[in-house]
Design a protein around this motif. Structure first.
Motif, PDB file in Angstrom:
ATOM      1  N   MET A 307      30.808  -1.085 -22.815  1.00 17.13           N
ATOM      2  CA  MET A 307      30.480   0.339 -22.928  1.00 17.13           C
ATOM      3  C   MET A 307      31.551   1.231 -22.316  1.00 17.13           C
ATOM      4  O   MET A 307      31.299   2.402 -22.046  1.00 17.13           O
ATOM      5  N   LEU A 308      32.728   0.682 -22.067  1.00 22.62           N
ATOM      6  CA  LEU A 308      33.833   1.482 -21.564  1.00 22.62           C
ATOM      7  C   LEU A 308      34.201   2.546 -22.595  1.00 22.62           C
ATOM      8  O   LEU A 308      34.361   2.243 -23.777  1.00 22.62           O
ATOM      9  N   PRO A 309      34.305   3.819 -22.194  1.00 23.92           N
ATOM     10  CA  PRO A 309      34.651   4.877 -23.156  1.00 23.92           C
ATOM     11  C   PRO A 309      35.930   4.567 -23.918  1.00 23.92           C
ATOM     12  O   PRO A 309      36.856   3.960 -23.387  1.00 23.92           O
ATOM     13  N   GLU A 310      35.973   4.995 -25.163  1.00 23.16           N
ATOM     14  CA  GLU A 310      37.107   4.700 -26.032  1.00 23.16           C
ATOM     15  C   GLU A 310      38.416   5.271 -25.496  1.00 23.16           C
ATOM     16  O   GLU A 310      39.485   4.705 -25.713  1.00 23.16           O
ATOM     17  N   GLU A 311      38.331   6.389 -24.774  1.00 22.64           N
ATOM     18  CA  GLU A 311      39.567   7.002 -24.273  1.00 22.64           C
ATOM     19  C   GLU A 311      40.134   6.278 -23.067  1.00 22.64           C
ATOM     20  O   GLU A 311      41.258   6.581 -22.635  1.00 22.64           O
ATOM     21  N   ASP A 312      39.391   5.329 -22.506  1.00 18.31           N
ATOM     22  CA  ASP A 312      39.867   4.576 -21.346  1.00 18.31           C
ATOM     23  C   ASP A 312      40.527   3.280 -21.787  1.00 18.31           C
ATOM     24  O   ASP A 312      39.951   2.519 -22.579  1.00 18.31           O
ATOM     25  N   GLU A 313      41.716   3.024 -21.254  1.00 20.29           N
ATOM     26  CA  GLU A 313      42.433   1.782 -21.533  1.00 20.29           C
ATOM     27  C   GLU A 313      42.270   0.834 -20.348  1.00 20.29           C
ATOM     28  O   GLU A 313      42.352   1.256 -19.190  1.00 20.29           O
TER      29      GLU A 313
END
Length: 402
Positions: A307-313
């Motif tokens: 569930m890590l946000p898409e904008e986070d790498e």
């Protein structure tokens, strides 16, 4: 609940014990009008001893956090070893290459004609094996430092402290009303489950690249609670099982069962029995940790990572699709992986790597505790000298249950 919270608790107890030693010594000087007054413990000596204890415990806390929390969490989400074929001319000949030479892949019928007449084709392609960063503690720390600076080894510390302080305070308040260890364990599971979003935020901060957002801005929305709560509840339950089941089992029979009986008079054989039961308790705790706690922790971390946000790498290589078992929410999927699939998608190579890492961490912490104990004992003898006995009497009982 964790090694770090245990260290913090003992630090507070040590502070209380030192203060008690100084107070008792002062009262001894003022309250004895007859006879030989007991020698007074120097406040400066007690302060030096206390500051040394605080510094060493802070160092232990940082070591336990980095090696016992941050690195294992990265290991739980990092992709396993990958293989890539690269041309020789892209490799810097001055650097020792992290690869193994191998023959190129067999060409298909269409590619066979392109390789005809090239007598040196077998020597122009090398197989690159990229090992996971978390296969080595040193390599992991170097990678974190290169990507996020030296203090990246303490990434997520603010969130970790807030999460543990809040959960510890709530468990202390509501658990005290139960009056039993089982009741406290139940309250702990409920509290940890209610704080699931804080736990998930900590995982996201640890595994992702540094961002300018504050820790409280990384806490997910409340609507995500239902997605992460089952994984946290499973983790919290296994955590309590590992903590209390060995104590309950070993204390239900033999000499340990009668330790609270005032009329019980243990003999030499009982001493051996207590030692055997203690060994059994440690073995049972380790077995439960490996069989229950590690799988539950891996499941929680991987569900949170899904569930890590898409904008986070992520700061280490991570497969968001979990080998095709889930579809990201951005393209119409659920945006999370299930509990069972989270564990099944963790390959055996990664499980072995994690187990080896946990063994290394255990050895590191044992060595640090040995060093801590040696330094404190030596300093106590040097600072207090003949007054050490009085200090020990004043601090008597601080290691008992509180």
């Amino acid at each position: 609940m964790t090694l770090t919270t245990h260290i913090l608790r003992r630090g507070l107890e040590a502070a209380h014990g030192i203060h008690g030693a100084m107070s008792d010594a002062d009262q001894g000087d003022d309250g004895h009008s007859g006879g030989e007054a007991p020698s007074r413990v120097s406040p400066w000596a007690a302060l030096l001893f206390f500051l040394t204890a605080v510094i060493l415990m802070a160092a232990l806390f940082c070591i336990a956090y980095t090696y016992g929390h941050v690195i294992p969490t990265l290991c739980m989400i990092e992709a396993p070893e990958t293989e890539t074929y690269l041309p020789v001319d892209v490799i810097d000949p001055t650097e020792p290459p992290p690869y193994s030479p191998a023959a190129p892949p067999k060409p298909t019928d269409g590619a066979a004609d392109d390789l005809e007449g090239n007598a040196h084709a077998d020597h122009e392609v090398l197989l690159i094996r990229n090992k996971p960063y978390t296969s080595s503690i040193r390599q992991t720390l170097l990678h974190l430092r290169a990507r996020a600076g030296y203090w990246s080894r303490l990434r997520g510390l603010s969130m970790f402290i807030v999460w543990n302080l809040v959960s510890g305070l709530l468990v202390a308040i509501f658990g005290a009303a139960t009056g039993s260890r089982i009741g406290v364990a139940f309250i702990a599971v409920v509290v940890e489950t209610l704080l699931s979003n804080l736990h998930m935020a900590w995982v996201h901060i640890v595994i992702s690249e540094s961002r300018p957002k504050r820790w409280y801005q990384r806490i997910p929305a409340l609507r995500t609670w239902t997605k992460i709560a089952p994984a946290v509840a499973l983790w919290a339950t296994t955590n309590q099982i590992v903590s209390i089941l060995p104590i309950l089992v070993c204390g239900s029979f033999g000499s340990l069962k009668h330790m609270n009986d005032p009329a019980y008079e243990p003999g030499k054989k009982d001493l051996y029995a207590v030692g055997a039961q203690g060994f059994m308790g440690v073995f049972l705790m380790l077995a439960l940790f490996v069989l229950l706690q590690i799988p539950a922790t891996v499941t929680l971390v991987r569900v949170a990572a899904s569930m890590l946000p898409e904008e986070d790498e992520t700061i280490v290589p991570f497969d968001r699709t979990f080998g095709g078992r889930t579809t990201p929410a951005i393209i119409g999927g659920q945006g999370k992986i299930g509990l069972v699939e989270a564990w099944r998608s963790f390959p055996w190579a990664s499980r072995i790597r994690l187990l080896k890492l946990m063994i290394k961490v255990a050895l590191i912490m044992m060595a640090c505790w040995l060093l801590f104990t040696t330094v404190m004992v030596a300093e106590a003898h040097i600072i207090f000298g003949e007054q050490l006995g009085e200090v020990m009497k004043a601090m008597h009982g601080m290691t008992g249950p509180h």
